[in-house]
Scaffold this motif. Structure first.
Motif, PDB file in Angstrom:
ATOM      1  N   CYS A  98       6.076   1.332  -0.603  1.00 31.16           N
ATOM      2  CA  CYS A  98       5.045   1.321   0.448  1.00 31.16           C
ATOM      3  C   CYS A  98       4.549   2.740   0.764  1.00 31.16           C
ATOM      4  CB  CYS A  98       5.593   0.665   1.706  1.00 31.16           C
ATOM      5  SG  CYS A  98       5.986  -1.072   1.454  1.00 31.16           S
TER       6      CYS A  98
ATOM      7  N   GLU B  12       5.303  -6.727   1.017  1.00 31.14           N
ATOM      8  CA  GLU B  12       4.058  -7.322   1.533  1.00 31.14           C
ATOM      9  C   GLU B  12       3.961  -7.184   3.056  1.00 31.14           C
ATOM     10  OE1 GLU B  12       2.930 -11.193  -0.042  1.00 31.14           O
ATOM     11  OE2 GLU B  12       1.689 -11.560   1.711  1.00 31.14           O
TER      12      GLU B  12
ATOM     13  N   TYR C 291      -3.193  -1.792  -3.857  1.00 34.82           N
ATOM     14  CA  TYR C 291      -2.407  -2.950  -3.429  1.00 34.82           C
ATOM     15  C   TYR C 291      -3.316  -4.097  -2.999  1.00 34.82           C
ATOM     16  CZ  TYR C 291       1.320  -5.569  -1.178  1.00 34.82           C
ATOM     17  OH  TYR C 291       2.218  -6.545  -0.842  1.00 34.82           O
TER      18      TYR C 291
ATOM     19  N   TYR D 204      -3.314  -7.871  -4.392  1.00 32.85           N
ATOM     20  CA  TYR D 204      -2.695  -8.950  -3.621  1.00 32.85           C
ATOM     21  C   TYR D 204      -3.620  -9.762  -2.739  1.00 32.85           C
ATOM     22  CZ  TYR D 204       1.896  -7.571  -5.142  1.00 32.85           C
ATOM     23  OH  TYR D 204       2.977  -7.319  -5.910  1.00 32.85           O
TER      24      TYR D 204
END
Ligand SMILES: CC(C)(COP(=O)(O)OP(=O)(O)OC[C@H]1O[C@@H](n2cnc3c(N)ncnc32)[C@H](O)[C@@H]1OP(=O)(O)O)[C@@H](O)C(=O)NCCC(=O)NCCS
Length: 194
Positions: free
Chosen positions: A146, A110, A184, A188
């Motif tokens: 990532c 994150e 993503y 999120y």
């Protein structure tokens, strides 16, 4: 506890490093369980961290270091963009969470996605690179998540725990990361958000 947030995610935030963080850094950077993964191998002495923080203020154009906190402000780690090159539009990333209980919970992914958003979509960088020592599979896994891909290896580059290890060189390009970011962000962050 400080709830300052320069880059804000769902579970973690990145903010400038504060003087109050330095005792934590000193403890973490004197712990071999943590430093085996880093370039640090000499004891960190009183005053070293203060000097480092003072230096940071003067090199904002090339090195940006952020403290990573949980939503309640608890400090858990550090993440940075280093060697920022405004001509080539590249930078090096590095990170650590000081305590093993914070590893493997998705905080690294994150925080790194937030930092890459800032690097690509605010600073207009185009390629971010990193590396890890071959035994650090967790670091390899979170970099891969990532969008970082292996670019090469420095053979037997680092002496750790009594033997030499390869250093694995990785990098992520903005165009590849943007595809990942779209997915993503939907998962999120709030719908209709950034
Ligand atoms: C490297 C680091 C920043 C990664 O952050 P993190 O929050 O632990 O990473 P995440 O939880 O977001 O992601 C870790 C990924 O590795 C996987 N993983 C976790 N522990 C693992 C292990 N022991 N072996 C292999 N993979 C592992 C996780 O499953 C996860 O992938 P998944 O979500 O697909 O399952 C953190 O672990 C850390 O600070 N480690 C110590 C210092 C360090 O190594 N710094 C980096 C130097 S290059």
């Amino acid at each position: 506890m400080n709830t300052l947030a320069f880059l804000k995610g769902k579970r973690v935030a990145l903010r400038p490093v504060l003087k109050a963080d330095l005792p934590h850094f000193m403890r973490w950077l004197n712990d071999p369980a943590m430093t085996q993964y880093l370039a640090v191998y000499l004891p960190v002495m009183e005053g070293d961290e203060e000097e480092w923080l003072e230096g940071l203020r003067k090199k904002k154009q090339t090195d940006l270091v952020f403290a990573i906190t949980l939503a309640n402000g608890t400090l858990i780690g550090v993440m940075g963009l280093h060697r920022i090159d405004w001509k080539d539009r590249t930078a090096l990333t590095g990170a650590f969470f000081g305590e093993a209980r914070h590893w493997g919970k998705g905080y690294g992914t994150e925080a790194k996605m937030l930092l890459l958003d800032y690097a690509f979509n605010t600073l207009n960088l185009r390629k971010i690179y990193a590396s890890y020592i071959a035994f650090n599979v967790r670091s390899g896994a979170y970099q891969k998540k990532c969008g970082y891909r292996e670019e090469g290896r420095r053979k037997l580059q680092h002496f750790r725990n009594g033997r030499y290890w390869d250093e694995i060189l990785t990098a992520v390009f903005k165009e590849d990361w943007l595809q990942l970011w779209g997915k993503y962000r939907r998962k999120y962050f709030r719908r209709g958000g950034r």
